[in-house]
Every structure is written in C-alpha cells, then in structure tokens.
Scaffold this active site. Structure first.
Site, PDB file in Angstrom:
ATOM      1  N   CYS A 174       0.845  -1.191   0.000  1.00  0.00           N
ATOM      2  CA  CYS A 174       0.000   0.000   0.000  1.00  0.00           C
ATOM      3  C   CYS A 174       0.890   1.254   0.000  1.00  0.00           C
ATOM      4  O   CYS A 174       1.996   1.248   0.532  1.00  0.00           O
ATOM      5  CB  CYS A 174      -0.893   0.010   1.240  1.00  0.00           C
ATOM      6  SG  CYS A 174      -2.041   1.418   1.282  1.00  0.00           S
ATOM      7  N   ASP A 211       0.472   3.755   1.719  1.00  0.00           N
ATOM      8  CA  ASP A 211       0.452   4.332   3.070  1.00  0.00           C
ATOM      9  C   ASP A 211       1.873   4.614   3.574  1.00  0.00           C
ATOM     10  O   ASP A 211       2.739   3.735   3.545  1.00  0.00           O
ATOM     11  CB  ASP A 211      -0.264   3.348   4.013  1.00  0.00           C
ATOM     12  CG  ASP A 211      -0.611   3.983   5.343  1.00  0.00           C
ATOM     13  OD1 ASP A 211       0.311   4.458   6.043  1.00  0.00           O
ATOM     14  OD2 ASP A 211      -1.806   4.006   5.699  1.00  0.00           O
ATOM     15  N   ARG A 259       3.063   4.780   6.336  1.00  0.00           N
ATOM     16  CA  ARG A 259       3.492   4.056   7.537  1.00  0.00           C
ATOM     17  C   ARG A 259       3.988   2.643   7.243  1.00  0.00           C
ATOM     18  O   ARG A 259       4.346   1.908   8.161  1.00  0.00           O
ATOM     19  CB  ARG A 259       2.326   4.001   8.533  1.00  0.00           C
ATOM     20  CG  ARG A 259       1.889   5.374   9.001  1.00  0.00           C
ATOM     21  CD  ARG A 259       0.538   5.324   9.685  1.00  0.00           C
ATOM     22  NE  ARG A 259      -0.526   4.948   8.757  1.00  0.00           N
ATOM     23  CZ  ARG A 259      -1.824   4.835   9.094  1.00  0.00           C
ATOM     24  NH1 ARG A 259      -2.183   5.044  10.343  1.00  0.00           N
ATOM     25  NH2 ARG A 259      -2.726   4.508   8.191  1.00  0.00           N
ATOM     26  N   HIS A 294      -2.152  -3.893   5.016  1.00  0.00           N
ATOM     27  CA  HIS A 294      -2.019  -3.541   6.428  1.00  0.00           C
ATOM     28  C   HIS A 294      -3.398  -3.332   7.039  1.00  0.00           C
ATOM     29  O   HIS A 294      -4.337  -2.919   6.343  1.00  0.00           O
ATOM     30  CB  HIS A 294      -1.142  -2.286   6.600  1.00  0.00           C
ATOM     31  CG  HIS A 294      -1.721  -1.057   5.988  1.00  0.00           C
ATOM     32  ND1 HIS A 294      -2.367  -0.089   6.720  1.00  0.00           N
ATOM     33  CD2 HIS A 294      -1.777  -0.638   4.704  1.00  0.00           C
ATOM     34  CE1 HIS A 294      -2.778   0.871   5.907  1.00  0.00           C
ATOM     35  NE2 HIS A 294      -2.445   0.560   4.674  1.00  0.00           N
ATOM     36  N   CYS A 311      -6.347  -0.056   6.777  1.00  0.00           N
ATOM     37  CA  CYS A 311      -6.041   0.570   5.487  1.00  0.00           C
ATOM     38  C   CYS A 311      -7.175   1.513   5.071  1.00  0.00           C
ATOM     39  O   CYS A 311      -8.343   1.110   4.982  1.00  0.00           O
ATOM     40  CB  CYS A 311      -5.844  -0.508   4.429  1.00  0.00           C
ATOM     41  SG  CYS A 311      -5.436   0.160   2.799  1.00  0.00           S
TER      42      CYS A 311
HETATM   43 CO    CO Z   1      -3.438   1.270   3.007  1.00  0.00          CO
END
Ligand code: CO
Length: 204
Positions: free
Chosen positions: A42, A44, A46, A98, A101
C-alpha cells in the site's frame, strides 16, 4: 530549517554514513541491481517496504498503490511484475497489506470519494462476495477482515497473471506471499502458505 531542505541535508548525512561503513556500497549498487524480492504494498506512508523488512537499497523491487491492488488490466503493476520476474528473476513476490487501510475502509463505505472508488472496485466486489462473513463482524473487525481478504485476493491475482503462470511453466522458482502488517505493533504476519505453483492458488 526549510521542510524540503532538511531532506537534502538528511540525504547527505545518510550517504556519508553509508560510505563510511561500506566504501564501495554505492559504486556496487550503481553497476547493477539484483534484488531477490518484489514488494507489492500500500502507498500508506506508515508501511515502507525496506524499513520494516530491514533491507538496504538494492534488495527489494517495490510497487505501491492505494490498498495494494493488483488488477490484470493495470499496465503499471504488470510492467513491474514482468520486469521483476523475467529480467531481475526475483524468487519471491510479497503482497503486503495492512490493518486499518484507508483504501480498504473507503471500499466499505457507501458514499462517493471520487476517482478512487473506481480504483477500489475490486475491493468493493470482495465486500459483496464476502458479505455474510463481513457483516457478522463488528465494525473494526470487519475492516481488519476485509484488509486480510484483500491481500489474499490480490496475491491470487498476481499468481494468475500470464507472467507468473509462464514463469512457473518454465520451471522458474517463484513464490508469492500474502502478508499483512499491523501498524500499531510494527509486525508482519503471513496470512497463508506461499503460493509456489498454479495448483496452490486455491489452497489456503
Ligand atoms: Co493502506
């Protein structure tokens, strides 16, 4: 310090530290990359592939998009998979989602977010396919379960690309992993056994 300048300064410090611990590091990398792994994760911020797996530059080929979606019509991901499998000859493809999400969350919601709703269509389909299981769960568990189902589904999509099917047909060693990352613990967990051949796809 300016918010952008600080990145350039960080980089100079990092490069100096790398050269001090391994003087040939950059010249070696500049000559070739030979990563063993392809990471499909992803976007993302993080979930940075190298950092959470402890891998230095040169060890992992990375593709990231919102909610780690693998669509057979997406030339971007197909080009990445083909280069990784046919040229770099990676031995492992890791599909990593994750918990929590935002993309998966958006696919669960019944209102318009914009263009992203089209991108997330495969996940919205998953919510319909797994409706009875998902709606027997509490809200937060529902999101977590859909995050898991999404990883499992996208890893199957990877396994069903012509690129991966052809690689297995040639006898190339290639395993596809379905992993999920827990943001609040920093821990990766496999969701099923690796897919190592076409007949593994439906097995969990
Ligand atoms: Co995500």
């Amino acid at each position: 310090m300016d918010r952008i300048d600080k990145l350039i300064v960080n980089n100079a410090i990092w490069a100096k530290k790398m050269r001090e611990s391994d003087p040939d590091f950059f010249s070696r990398l500049a000559n070739q990359q030979k990563p063993r792994y392809l990471w499909i994760g992803c976007s993302d911020s993080r979930v940075p592939a190298n950092q959470i797996t402890g891998l230095p530059p040169g060890e992992v080929f990375v593709h990231r998009n919102v909610a780690n979606v693998v669509q057979e019509s997406d030339f971007n991901v197909l080009a990445v998979i083909q280069y990784a499998v046919d040229v770099l000859k990676v031995t492992d493809i890791i599909v990593c989602g994750h918990y929590g999400c935002g993309g998966v969350q958006a696919a669960l919601e019944n209102f318009r977010h914009g263009i992203i709703d089209n991108w997330l269509a495969p996940i919205r389909t998953l919510t319909r396919v797994h409706k009875s299981e998902l709606y027997s769960l509490e809200d937060n568990q529902r999101l977590d379960r859909l995050c898991e189902l999404n990883v499992l589904s996208q890893a199957r999509h990877v396994a069903r690309t012509t690129i991966v099917e052809d690689a297995w047909e040639r006898g190339q060693l290639l395993a596809i992993h379905s992993w999920i990352y827990r943001l609040d613990q920093g821990i990766l967990n496999p969701l099923r056994k690796p897919i190592e051949q076409a007949t593994d796809v439906e097995l969990i």
